[in-house]
Write a protein that holds these residues in place. Sequence first.
Motif, PDB file in Angstrom:
ATOM      1  N   UNK A 208       0.850  -1.189   0.000  1.00 32.87           N
ATOM      2  CA  UNK A 208       0.000   0.000   0.000  1.00 32.87           C
ATOM      3  C   UNK A 208       0.885   1.237   0.000  1.00 32.87           C
ATOM      4  N   UNK A 209       0.810   2.004  -1.100  1.00 27.83           N
ATOM      5  CA  UNK A 209       1.565   3.242  -1.241  1.00 27.83           C
ATOM      6  C   UNK A 209       0.616   4.411  -1.064  1.00 27.83           C
ATOM      7  N   UNK A 210       1.155   5.585  -1.067  1.00 28.46           N
ATOM      8  CA  UNK A 210       0.305   6.774  -1.056  1.00 28.46           C
ATOM      9  C   UNK A 210      -0.380   6.887  -2.417  1.00 28.46           C
ATOM     10  N   UNK A 211      -1.679   6.636  -2.444  1.00 37.09           N
ATOM     11  CA  UNK A 211      -2.450   6.809  -3.670  1.00 37.09           C
ATOM     12  C   UNK A 211      -2.769   5.547  -4.420  1.00 37.09           C
ATOM     13  N   UNK A 212      -2.126   4.411  -4.093  1.00 36.09           N
ATOM     14  CA  UNK A 212      -2.427   3.176  -4.834  1.00 36.09           C
ATOM     15  C   UNK A 212      -1.943   1.959  -4.068  1.00 36.09           C
ATOM     16  N   UNK A 213      -2.459   0.802  -4.486  1.00 37.97           N
ATOM     17  CA  UNK A 213      -2.040  -0.483  -3.934  1.00 37.97           C
ATOM     18  C   UNK A 213      -1.509  -1.332  -5.082  1.00 37.97           C
ATOM     19  N   UNK A 223       5.485  -6.180 -11.225  1.00 40.33           N
ATOM     20  CA  UNK A 223       4.632  -5.289 -10.438  1.00 40.33           C
ATOM     21  C   UNK A 223       3.292  -5.150 -11.135  1.00 40.33           C
ATOM     22  N   UNK A 224       2.211  -5.330 -10.377  1.00 45.29           N
ATOM     23  CA  UNK A 224       0.864  -5.143 -10.896  1.00 45.29           C
ATOM     24  C   UNK A 224       0.159  -4.093 -10.050  1.00 45.29           C
ATOM     25  N   UNK A 225      -0.341  -3.053 -10.699  1.00 44.79           N
ATOM     26  CA  UNK A 225      -1.081  -2.025  -9.980  1.00 44.79           C
ATOM     27  C   UNK A 225      -2.530  -2.470  -9.847  1.00 44.79           C
ATOM     28  N   UNK A 226      -3.010  -2.587  -8.614  1.00 40.11           N
ATOM     29  CA  UNK A 226      -4.320  -3.158  -8.341  1.00 40.11           C
ATOM     30  C   UNK A 226      -5.421  -2.114  -8.286  1.00 40.11           C
ATOM     31  N   UNK A 227      -5.191  -1.021  -7.577  1.00 40.53           N
ATOM     32  CA  UNK A 227      -6.265  -0.052  -7.375  1.00 40.53           C
ATOM     33  C   UNK A 227      -5.671   1.310  -7.039  1.00 40.53           C
ATOM     34  N   UNK A 228      -6.369   2.350  -7.455  1.00 42.13           N
ATOM     35  CA  UNK A 228      -6.004   3.718  -7.091  1.00 42.13           C
ATOM     36  C   UNK A 228      -6.726   4.096  -5.804  1.00 42.13           C
ATOM     37  N   UNK A 240      -0.770   9.310   6.683  1.00 39.13           N
ATOM     38  CA  UNK A 240      -1.435   9.353   5.382  1.00 39.13           C
ATOM     39  C   UNK A 240      -2.647   8.435   5.393  1.00 39.13           C
ATOM     40  N   UNK A 241      -3.816   8.983   5.070  1.00 42.28           N
ATOM     41  CA  UNK A 241      -5.067   8.240   5.162  1.00 42.28           C
ATOM     42  C   UNK A 241      -5.226   7.219   4.046  1.00 42.28           C
ATOM     43  N   UNK A 242      -4.422   7.321   2.983  1.00 41.61           N
ATOM     44  CA  UNK A 242      -4.552   6.400   1.855  1.00 41.61           C
ATOM     45  C   UNK A 242      -3.708   5.139   2.027  1.00 41.61           C
TER      46      UNK A 242
END
Length: 259
Positions: A208-213, A223-228, A240-242
């Motif tokens: 979990x990064x800032x802005x995406x998982x 690397x696969x970007x799952x969700x914004x 950070x709430x994200x």
Amino acid sequence: MTNYATKSKLAALTNQQYRLVCVLSKAVLLVREGKEYYFLVYSSEAGVWKECMDVDTEGIHYYHFNQGVYWNGNLNWKTSNRSLLCFDLEHDCVRKMKMATTDQSSSPPPHTLVILYFGESGGNLHLIDQFEPQDSFIHIRELELELGLGRYHSRWLLKHQVDIGFLTGRYPLMVNKRFPAHNGNQFVFKIPCFLVDKKENKAKMMISLRGKIILHEINGGSIEELVEVEPANLQFLGYYMSLYSWKHAFKHFETLACA
């Protein structure tokens, strides 16, 4: 439920029967002295709560009871130095796991070890940690029981050492630009899930990064970007709430009732 109130954990489910383990702190039962915590077990079959009397209480207050993991017939709780406390559901007893050291990093300096993940995957118990403040390596460990020494002797085996430096180039928001002022940590990320596929010999970290998982395959490096997750910079009291961690994630069960 607060840190000094009742904490309970769904322990087991077999043939529509289940058990609950409830941990009460001394702050709840002030009239009873001599124990740090009290362990109660509820059986859906008997319909009653029973206190567990066989408890090794020394040092129990260091364990995080709101982050328990069910594995190998036990409920397991960890400390910030990788120690384990186990509730044996078969014998209704509480025991501390005797941990053997396997590598130099098994004895981290005080207050420098950050637990990023603690959970079960692929039939094994895993722990992921990182040293603060500037270590770019994530250590993925697997619990191994010491054969011949009983179920309460074990060691953490270092299975993977992941350099996250290449991720920071692709995702600059992983780097804390306010370092070292903000918690002394150079990186801003969480690990809500760790997946092991033994048949395909693959291990994946959900990050979990800032802005995406994202989903990072350790062996192949994909690397696969799952969700914004927006907004990336929304903060509350410095956090950070994200960001989502393993402490906020739970396994999904479709139903506990008969079909």
